[in-house]
Design a protein around this motif. Sequence first.
Motif, PDB file in Angstrom:
ATOM      1  N   THR A 138      50.257 -34.703  14.224  1.00 18.04           N
ATOM      2  CA  THR A 138      50.591 -36.057  13.785  1.00 18.04           C
ATOM      3  C   THR A 138      52.002 -36.060  13.221  1.00 18.04           C
ATOM      4  O   THR A 138      52.511 -35.022  12.766  1.00 18.04           O
ATOM      5  CB  THR A 138      49.609 -36.547  12.710  1.00 18.04           C
ATOM      6  OG1 THR A 138      49.688 -35.687  11.562  1.00 18.04           O
ATOM      7  CG2 THR A 138      48.185 -36.554  13.232  1.00 18.04           C
ATOM      8  N   ASP A 139      52.640 -37.238  13.238  1.00 17.00           N
ATOM      9  CA  ASP A 139      54.003 -37.324  12.709  1.00 17.00           C
ATOM     10  C   ASP A 139      54.108 -38.286  11.530  1.00 17.00           C
ATOM     11  O   ASP A 139      55.186 -38.420  10.946  1.00 17.00           O
ATOM     12  CB  ASP A 139      54.990 -37.721  13.811  1.00 17.00           C
ATOM     13  CG  ASP A 139      54.652 -39.060  14.460  1.00 17.00           C
ATOM     14  OD1 ASP A 139      53.691 -39.718  13.984  1.00 17.00           O
ATOM     15  OD2 ASP A 139      55.336 -39.442  15.408  1.00 17.00           O
ATOM     16  N   ASP A 140      53.017 -38.960  11.164  1.00 10.61           N
ATOM     17  CA  ASP A 140      53.090 -39.907  10.056  1.00 10.61           C
ATOM     18  C   ASP A 140      51.760 -39.958   9.314  1.00 10.61           C
ATOM     19  O   ASP A 140      50.918 -40.820   9.601  1.00 10.61           O
ATOM     20  CB  ASP A 140      53.455 -41.296  10.585  1.00 10.61           C
ATOM     21  CG  ASP A 140      53.720 -42.293   9.451  1.00 10.61           C
ATOM     22  OD1 ASP A 140      53.888 -41.838   8.299  1.00 10.61           O
ATOM     23  OD2 ASP A 140      53.724 -43.502   9.731  1.00 10.61           O
ATOM     24  N   VAL A 172      53.356 -35.864   8.744  1.00 12.16           N
ATOM     25  CA  VAL A 172      53.409 -34.664   9.568  1.00 12.16           C
ATOM     26  C   VAL A 172      52.248 -33.747   9.203  1.00 12.16           C
ATOM     27  O   VAL A 172      51.974 -33.511   8.029  1.00 12.16           O
ATOM     28  CB  VAL A 172      54.749 -33.925   9.375  1.00 12.16           C
ATOM     29  CG1 VAL A 172      54.745 -32.599  10.122  1.00 12.16           C
ATOM     30  CG2 VAL A 172      55.904 -34.799   9.844  1.00 12.16           C
ATOM     31  N   GLY A 173      51.557 -33.238  10.195  1.00  7.76           N
ATOM     32  CA  GLY A 173      50.437 -32.340   9.945  1.00  7.76           C
ATOM     33  C   GLY A 173      49.543 -32.237  11.163  1.00  7.76           C
ATOM     34  O   GLY A 173      49.996 -32.427  12.304  1.00  7.76           O
ATOM     35  N   ILE A 174      48.297 -31.929  10.930  1.00  6.96           N
ATOM     36  CA  ILE A 174      47.303 -31.774  11.996  1.00  6.96           C
ATOM     37  C   ILE A 174      46.115 -32.667  11.673  1.00  6.96           C
ATOM     38  O   ILE A 174      45.566 -32.621  10.565  1.00  6.96           O
ATOM     39  CB  ILE A 174      46.818 -30.320  12.115  1.00  6.96           C
ATOM     40  CG1 ILE A 174      47.983 -29.391  12.441  1.00  6.96           C
ATOM     41  CG2 ILE A 174      45.726 -30.198  13.171  1.00  6.96           C
ATOM     42  CD1 ILE A 174      47.624 -27.920  12.381  1.00  6.96           C
ATOM     43  N   ARG A 175      45.736 -33.478  12.596  1.00  6.68           N
ATOM     44  CA  ARG A 175      44.526 -34.297  12.461  1.00  6.68           C
ATOM     45  C   ARG A 175      43.428 -33.636  13.282  1.00  6.68           C
ATOM     46  O   ARG A 175      43.577 -33.462  14.488  1.00  6.68           O
ATOM     47  CB  ARG A 175      44.777 -35.716  12.957  1.00  6.68           C
ATOM     48  CG  ARG A 175      43.515 -36.548  13.104  1.00  6.68           C
ATOM     49  CD  ARG A 175      43.851 -37.980  13.404  1.00  6.68           C
ATOM     50  NE  ARG A 175      42.713 -38.689  13.969  1.00  6.68           N
ATOM     51  CZ  ARG A 175      42.585 -40.018  13.983  1.00  6.68           C
ATOM     52  NH1 ARG A 175      43.550 -40.778  13.462  1.00  6.68           N
ATOM     53  NH2 ARG A 175      41.540 -40.597  14.516  1.00  6.68           N
ATOM     54  N   GLN A 176      42.356 -33.257  12.609  1.00  6.09           N
ATOM     55  CA  GLN A 176      41.225 -32.650  13.306  1.00  6.09           C
ATOM     56  C   GLN A 176      40.050 -33.615  13.323  1.00  6.09           C
ATOM     57  O   GLN A 176      39.523 -34.002  12.282  1.00  6.09           O
ATOM     58  CB  GLN A 176      40.794 -31.337  12.656  1.00  6.09           C
ATOM     59  CG  GLN A 176      39.673 -30.665  13.443  1.00  6.09           C
ATOM     60  CD  GLN A 176      39.386 -29.265  12.967  1.00  6.09           C
ATOM     61  OE1 GLN A 176      40.109 -28.715  12.160  1.00  6.09           O
ATOM     62  NE2 GLN A 176      38.310 -28.675  13.473  1.00  6.09           N
ATOM     63  N   ASN A 177      39.658 -33.999  14.516  1.00  6.11           N
ATOM     64  CA  ASN A 177      38.489 -34.861  14.701  1.00  6.11           C
ATOM     65  C   ASN A 177      37.239 -34.004  14.862  1.00  6.11           C
ATOM     66  O   ASN A 177      37.302 -32.908  15.423  1.00  6.11           O
ATOM     67  CB  ASN A 177      38.665 -35.730  15.947  1.00  6.11           C
ATOM     68  CG  ASN A 177      39.734 -36.781  15.774  1.00  6.11           C
ATOM     69  OD1 ASN A 177      40.869 -36.464  15.411  1.00  6.11           O
ATOM     70  ND2 ASN A 177      39.392 -38.023  16.033  1.00  6.11           N
ATOM     71  N   TYR A 178      36.126 -34.500  14.379  1.00  3.58           N
ATOM     72  CA  TYR A 178      34.853 -33.808  14.553  1.00  3.58           C
ATOM     73  C   TYR A 178      33.735 -34.850  14.555  1.00  3.58           C
ATOM     74  O   TYR A 178      33.889 -35.959  14.021  1.00  3.58           O
ATOM     75  CB  TYR A 178      34.626 -32.778  13.442  1.00  3.58           C
ATOM     76  CG  TYR A 178      34.565 -33.373  12.055  1.00  3.58           C
ATOM     77  CD1 TYR A 178      33.356 -33.758  11.483  1.00  3.58           C
ATOM     78  CD2 TYR A 178      35.729 -33.559  11.311  1.00  3.58           C
ATOM     79  CE1 TYR A 178      33.305 -34.310  10.218  1.00  3.58           C
ATOM     80  CE2 TYR A 178      35.690 -34.111  10.051  1.00  3.58           C
ATOM     81  CZ  TYR A 178      34.480 -34.485   9.500  1.00  3.58           C
ATOM     82  OH  TYR A 178      34.429 -35.046   8.248  1.00  3.58           O
ATOM     83  N   GLY A 179      32.618 -34.507  15.157  1.00  2.00           N
ATOM     84  CA  GLY A 179      31.511 -35.459  15.205  1.00  2.00           C
ATOM     85  C   GLY A 179      30.277 -34.859  15.832  1.00  2.00           C
ATOM     86  O   GLY A 179      30.208 -33.667  16.137  1.00  2.00           O
ATOM     87  N   ASP A 180      29.300 -35.715  16.044  1.00  2.00           N
ATOM     88  CA  ASP A 180      28.014 -35.270  16.586  1.00  2.00           C
ATOM     89  C   ASP A 180      27.326 -36.462  17.233  1.00  2.00           C
ATOM     90  O   ASP A 180      27.472 -37.611  16.780  1.00  2.00           O
ATOM     91  CB  ASP A 180      27.144 -34.711  15.447  1.00  2.00           C
ATOM     92  CG  ASP A 180      25.963 -33.887  15.955  1.00  2.00           C
ATOM     93  OD1 ASP A 180      25.853 -33.692  17.176  1.00  2.00           O
ATOM     94  OD2 ASP A 180      25.153 -33.445  15.116  1.00  2.00           O
ATOM     95  N   THR A 181      26.576 -36.196  18.285  1.00  2.00           N
ATOM     96  CA  THR A 181      25.780 -37.212  18.973  1.00  2.00           C
ATOM     97  C   THR A 181      24.400 -36.614  19.178  1.00  2.00           C
ATOM     98  O   THR A 181      24.235 -35.683  19.980  1.00  2.00           O
ATOM     99  CB  THR A 181      26.407 -37.600  20.327  1.00  2.00           C
ATOM    100  OG1 THR A 181      27.783 -37.959  20.129  1.00  2.00           O
ATOM    101  CG2 THR A 181      25.653 -38.759  20.955  1.00  2.00           C
ATOM    102  N   PHE A 182      23.398 -37.109  18.438  1.00  2.00           N
ATOM    103  CA  PHE A 182      22.089 -36.456  18.442  1.00  2.00           C
ATOM    104  C   PHE A 182      21.007 -37.442  18.006  1.00  2.00           C
ATOM    105  O   PHE A 182      21.296 -38.520  17.479  1.00  2.00           O
ATOM    106  CB  PHE A 182      22.098 -35.250  17.486  1.00  2.00           C
ATOM    107  CG  PHE A 182      22.066 -35.644  16.031  1.00  2.00           C
ATOM    108  CD1 PHE A 182      20.894 -35.535  15.295  1.00  2.00           C
ATOM    109  CD2 PHE A 182      23.203 -36.127  15.402  1.00  2.00           C
ATOM    110  CE1 PHE A 182      20.861 -35.915  13.964  1.00  2.00           C
ATOM    111  CE2 PHE A 182      23.184 -36.501  14.068  1.00  2.00           C
ATOM    112  CZ  PHE A 182      21.999 -36.388  13.350  1.00  2.00           C
TER     113      PHE A 182
END
Length: 361
Positions: free
Chosen positions: A330-332, A334-344
């Motif tokens: 990401t630039d705004d 600056v860093g890292i965006r980590q997505n996570y989730g579940d479908t159950f």
Amino acid sequence: PMAKTLEQILYTPNLIGLIENPAGGVPDFLPPAFTKPGQRVDGDTAKWFEVTGNRQTARLVQYGSPSQRREVRGAASRTAKFMHTHEHIHLNATTLMQLQDYSNPQRQKLGMQTLANETKQARLYLDNLRLSAIYSILALGAVYFDGNGNLLPSSTGSVTTVDFSVPANNKNQWNGIIGASWATATTDIIADIKAVQRTALQGTGYPLAHAFYGENLLGYFMGNDDVKELLKTRNDLAGAFMNMEIPDGFLGLKWHPVESAFYNDSAGTNQAWFGVDALILTPEPSPDWFEILEGTFPEPRNVGTVAADASAIAGQIDEVSGMFTYAKLTDDPVGIRQNYGDTFLPTLKVPSAIYIGDVTP
């Protein structure tokens, strides 16, 4: 050690590896078979068949005479939307710079450790939801959420409900099987349990195997006249009771204390799932009556891919079942965006297979 590129570190399979073995979270008092993922179902909708049991016999006719028509009980199709969660966390610029320091493997390793710790914490949210949903089904026969998607400990304030329609006769005092309070020493507790075991076998064909019990049940058993007489001839069982636990095999059941089963709600308050007088009886876990179905969700293999056309981009998308995670720069800020989730969806295919009891009418 050799440094890794940022693409290697953030590659989805690597993140999945990090997400596999977290510690902590909601305490798990369930046999492993209750939390084992079942079959994959494509998309966002679960579908299963509920087959009506049959206790009748075939009819006799004279040998050589025409056959008699029989209306066969069919299989009712059931559908429900999967529970789906999708969140993200943000790792700051310092972590990003550590991961990109290819000339300093030790510094890069520190960034990878930070990433691993954040990933494991994210995984706990997913594990807590799965386990708490199963607790809710056992305790309430349903799962409740508020308007913001937060799990609720009861139906109060519910906006979204996943209700498996456990029959009224399978709740509270099990249609009168518990006629007197188990807190009373003279109540025939043994007869009550035998009666519900017989009713379950006749009703669904699934023999009861597991008992999940609240805080007061141990004391009720230890103070019961009939149970005390039984223990006089069963030193093996008596010894376990003296160690303040209900032993497996007592009255033909495997016993699981669940008084400490809880989760932390959106307000930060601990919410217990099982009342002090609760007793939930279930068959041995089996996909025939209970299963955790996993839906699928599209996940990018390489976030930020640039390609000539849409078909090339589509080739960079995987359809992942159950839990997923991926990351991007990401630039705004600056860093890292980590997505996570579940479908159950923990699926109670035979709602009458479980008995949700309160032993003090």
